[in-house]
Design a protein around this motif. Sequence first.
Motif, PDB file in Angstrom:
ATOM      1  N   LEU A  56       0.852  -1.202   0.172  1.00  0.00           N
ATOM      2  CA  LEU A  56       0.100   0.108   0.158  1.00  0.00           C
ATOM      3  C   LEU A  56       0.924   1.295   0.099  1.00  0.00           C
ATOM      4  O   LEU A  56       0.447   2.453  -0.391  1.00  0.00           O
ATOM      5  N   THR A  57       1.839   1.155   0.588  1.00  0.00           N
ATOM      6  CA  THR A  57       2.960   2.403   0.741  1.00  0.00           C
ATOM      7  C   THR A  57       3.347   2.556  -0.467  1.00  0.00           C
ATOM      8  O   THR A  57       3.741   4.111  -0.720  1.00  0.00           O
ATOM      9  N   ALA A  58       3.698   1.928  -1.529  1.00  0.00           N
ATOM     10  CA  ALA A  58       4.168   1.877  -2.734  1.00  0.00           C
ATOM     11  C   ALA A  58       3.370   2.753  -3.594  1.00  0.00           C
ATOM     12  O   ALA A  58       3.623   3.372  -4.667  1.00  0.00           O
ATOM     13  N   LEU A  59       1.864   2.589  -3.354  1.00  0.00           N
ATOM     14  CA  LEU A  59       0.846   3.338  -4.066  1.00  0.00           C
ATOM     15  C   LEU A  59       0.484   4.834  -3.740  1.00  0.00           C
ATOM     16  O   LEU A  59       0.082   5.603  -4.379  1.00  0.00           O
ATOM     17  N   GLN A  60       1.127   5.122  -2.453  1.00  0.00           N
ATOM     18  CA  GLN A  60       0.851   6.510  -1.885  1.00  0.00           C
ATOM     19  C   GLN A  60       1.244   7.477  -2.829  1.00  0.00           C
ATOM     20  O   GLN A  60       0.533   8.782  -3.106  1.00  0.00           O
ATOM     21  N   PRO A  61       2.521   7.687  -3.357  1.00  0.00           N
ATOM     22  CA  PRO A  61       2.885   8.759  -4.238  1.00  0.00           C
ATOM     23  C   PRO A  61       1.865   8.975  -5.574  1.00  0.00           C
ATOM     24  O   PRO A  61       1.696  10.186  -5.814  1.00  0.00           O
ATOM     25  N   GLN A  65      -0.171  12.468  -5.975  1.00  0.00           N
ATOM     26  CA  GLN A  65      -0.067  13.240  -7.176  1.00  0.00           C
ATOM     27  C   GLN A  65      -1.330  13.409  -7.910  1.00  0.00           C
ATOM     28  O   GLN A  65      -1.586  14.456  -8.331  1.00  0.00           O
ATOM     29  N   THR A  66      -2.161  12.422  -7.864  1.00  0.00           N
ATOM     30  CA  THR A  66      -3.417  12.671  -8.778  1.00  0.00           C
ATOM     31  C   THR A  66      -4.429  13.299  -7.873  1.00  0.00           C
ATOM     32  O   THR A  66      -5.310  14.165  -8.255  1.00  0.00           O
ATOM     33  N   GLU A  67      -4.504  13.116  -6.750  1.00  0.00           N
ATOM     34  CA  GLU A  67      -5.524  13.686  -5.807  1.00  0.00           C
ATOM     35  C   GLU A  67      -5.126  15.264  -5.883  1.00  0.00           C
ATOM     36  O   GLU A  67      -6.085  16.063  -5.452  1.00  0.00           O
TER      37      GLU A  67
END
Length: 143
Positions: A56-61, A65-67
């Motif tokens: 899950l932490t790998a998806l945070q960036p 970026q998109t939010e």
Amino acid sequence: MRDASGLPSPLGFWHWSGKTYGARPGDWLEVQRLGGNVNLALLLHWLDLASLSADLTALQPALVQTEAVLAPWRTLRQNAKARLDEAEYQAMLAHELELEQLQQGVLLQSLRAHPPRREPGHNLLNYLTLLGAETGPLRDLTC
């Protein structure tokens, strides 16, 4: 629906998400109400169904970026709704959906850079737990 990596294509995932979200929109919006991200939750659910486990932490960036683009647009659309005619509102909503689809694509791209493990995961349950929603309406979707 899957590409060579075993992950869904962006368009395939977009269509799957629309069907999955459409079956229980209020439940998925509860994730957003709790401060979570619906696209991430849908991706985590897809991974659970595919018996894949993601970091899950790998998806945070990808989310950050998109939010940064999506969240202000969503707020603007919601706040402008009462002042817009139907065609203007639908145009804003259509653009928001384009941004949602872009976010899903960026999440998938990030996932390809950090491939999930081929093992049953509890991706959605872990995310719902982080949000304090492990006993909420989506609990029955968790593996």
